[in-house]
Design a protein around this motif. Structure first.
Motif, short mmCIF file in Angstrom:
data_model
loop_
_atom_site.label_atom_id
_atom_site.label_comp_id
_atom_site.label_asym_id
_atom_site.label_seq_id
_atom_site.Cartn_x
_atom_site.Cartn_y
_atom_site.Cartn_z
N VAL A 2 0.72 -3.05 -4.95
CA VAL A 2 -0.36 -2.12 -4.63
C VAL A 2 0.05 -0.67 -4.91
O VAL A 2 -0.65 0.26 -4.52
CB VAL A 2 -0.87 -2.28 -3.18
CG1 VAL A 2 -1.44 -3.66 -2.98
CG2 VAL A 2 0.22 -1.97 -2.16
N GLY A 3 1.20 -0.47 -5.58
CA GLY A 3 1.55 0.87 -6.04
C GLY A 3 2.25 1.75 -5.05
O GLY A 3 2.25 2.97 -5.21
N ARG B 143 -7.42 3.14 5.39
CA ARG B 143 -7.44 2.85 6.83
C ARG B 143 -6.42 1.77 7.18
O ARG B 143 -5.72 1.87 8.19
CB ARG B 143 -8.84 2.43 7.26
CG ARG B 143 -8.96 2.07 8.74
CD ARG B 143 -10.38 1.70 9.10
NE ARG B 143 -10.86 0.53 8.37
CZ ARG B 143 -10.58 -0.73 8.70
NH1 ARG B 143 -9.80 -0.98 9.75
NH2 ARG B 143 -11.08 -1.73 8.00
N LEU B 144 -6.31 0.76 6.33
CA LEU B 144 -5.41 -0.36 6.61
C LEU B 144 -3.95 -0.05 6.27
O LEU B 144 -3.04 -0.46 7.01
CB LEU B 144 -5.87 -1.59 5.81
CG LEU B 144 -7.23 -2.17 6.20
CD1 LEU B 144 -7.66 -3.22 5.20
CD2 LEU B 144 -7.19 -2.76 7.61
N HIS C 200 0.99 5.77 2.60
CA HIS C 200 1.12 4.69 1.62
C HIS C 200 -0.08 4.66 0.68
O HIS C 200 0.08 4.40 -0.53
CB HIS C 200 1.27 3.35 2.33
CG HIS C 200 2.57 3.18 3.05
ND1 HIS C 200 3.79 3.40 2.44
CD2 HIS C 200 2.84 2.81 4.33
CE1 HIS C 200 4.76 3.16 3.30
NE2 HIS C 200 4.22 2.81 4.45
N ALA C 201 -1.27 4.94 1.20
CA ALA C 201 -2.46 4.94 0.35
C ALA C 201 -2.39 6.06 -0.68
O ALA C 201 -2.80 5.87 -1.84
CB ALA C 201 -3.72 5.09 1.20
N SER C 202 -1.84 7.20 -0.30
CA SER C 202 -1.70 8.31 -1.24
C SER C 202 -0.74 7.94 -2.38
O SER C 202 -1.01 8.23 -3.55
CB SER C 202 -1.19 9.55 -0.51
OG SER C 202 -0.94 10.61 -1.42
N THR C 203 0.36 7.29 -2.03
CA THR C 203 1.32 6.85 -3.06
C THR C 203 0.66 5.84 -3.99
O THR C 203 0.84 5.89 -5.21
CB THR C 203 2.56 6.23 -2.40
OG1 THR C 203 3.17 7.20 -1.54
CG2 THR C 203 3.58 5.80 -3.45
N SER C 204 -0.10 4.91 -3.42
CA SER C 204 -0.81 3.92 -4.24
C SER C 204 -1.77 4.60 -5.20
O SER C 204 -1.84 4.25 -6.39
CB SER C 204 -1.60 2.95 -3.35
OG SER C 204 -0.74 2.15 -2.58
#
Length: 324
Positions: A170-171, A261-262, A267-271
């Motif tokens: 997921v990156g 959110r999950l 981590h979402a920013s890195t993805s």
């Protein structure tokens, strides 16, 4: 040649220094401290180890002088991240060394306009890191074209290998992703799982640098991608990873806001940084001009990294991988 390697004990240098020594070169291995390379190799016993803190020497303007004190024929710079740092090194090395090889990044491309991306495609970088690497590349190639310091730029993809966390399907580097896959549970992925990532084993990046030094007549004034032969999509990477533990893939696509959110904002920013770029790079130029022959696929490079994480329990709760 006598070759000075800046950042010698990092991901690339761990593999590059032994390669150069086995090829018959004399190597000065410079690092910020006394940390050992990621893997022991007896060839390191023949390297001359020196300490150079790049931030400190750039601040007092002595980086080039300290390098030149070792009387190198060529310099490999694996730890330059700003145009000002690159410009200072160029000014100091000009007229004193025959080749300067700089470590760039495929992120210097930004968003692609055609796939696979070629080194000389129009570039539209974004983000501090990509913009800086693009600016450094332009500075070095312009310098070479003007008859100054002969330079070459190598652009690695997502560097993988044993000893450090690898960019996951997921990156990002969230350890929960590998744990979820290892248990055969459902993996939530952002978007439609079609975004691409182009991994490369650290030793293959080292191979490109070695070949750049071997054939300066073909490399000076050029830039080269250092990636595997083929990129992986989120879907393909996840499916391969599930198989490492003997599971069928279980992925669920969600919108980016739900993924954030999950996964959490960090981590979402890195993805997003990895998947929004969705880069696939050509290695045709490296094959043609340098004889580059990557030994590792994207999947194999990532698998080695994850197997190491499972064996060493580096912040991951992972069972051993199934046999190939």
């Amino acid at each position: 040649m006598r070759i000075y390697v800046l950042g010698a004990t990092g991901h690339i240098g761990t593999h590059l220094v032994p390669r150069l020594i086995r090829a018959g070169h004399s190597v000065v291995a410079a690092s910020r401290g006394t940390r050992e390379p990621y893997h022991h190799d007896e060839a390191w016993d023949q390297a001359e180890r020196v300490v150079l803190d790049r931030d400190a020497t750039d601040a007092d303007g002595t980086t080039a002088a300290q390098i030149l004190a070792e009387r190198p024929d060529a310099v490999v710079d694996l730890v330059c991240f700003t145009p000002s740092s690159a410009a200072q090194l160029v000014e100091g090395l000009r007229g004193h060394v025959g080749l300067h090889a700089h470590c760039g990044s495929i992120w210097s491309h930004g968003l692609s306009t055609s796939l696979p991306m070629a080194e000389d495609d129009p570039k539209h970088p974004f983000g501090e890191y990509g913009v800086a690497k693009h600016a450094i590349e332009r500075l070095l190639l312009t310098e070479t074209l003007a008859g100054g310091l002969p330079s070459t730029v190598v652009h690695p993809g997502h560097i993988s290998g044993a000893g450090w966390p690898v960019i996951n399907p997921v990156g990002n580097v969230d350890p929960r992703v590998w744990e979820t896959i290892a248990r055969g549970e459902e993996l939530v992925v952002p978007g439609d799982a079609s975004a691409a990532m182009h991994h490369v084993h650290a030793d293959d990046v080292a191979q490109v640098f070695q070949r750049v030094l071997d054939v300066p007549e073909a490399s000076v004034g050029q830039s080269f991608h250092a990636v595997s032969a083929r990129a992986l999509t989120v879907r393909g990477f996840a499916a391969a990873a599930y198989a490492w533990w003997g599971h069928e893939p279980r992925i669920r696509s969600v919108p980016w806001d739900e993924f954030e959110r999950l996964a959490g904002a960090e981590h979402a920013s890195t993805s997003w940084e990895h998947l929004h770029r969705s880069q696939v790079c050509s290695i045709a130029k490296g094959i043609d001009r340098l004889g580059y022959a990557p030994a590792w696929s994207s999947q194999a490079a990532a698998r080695e990294a994850v197997a190491w994480l499972a064996e060493h329990d580096e912040g991951h709760d992972l069972p051993p991988l199934a046999a190939d």
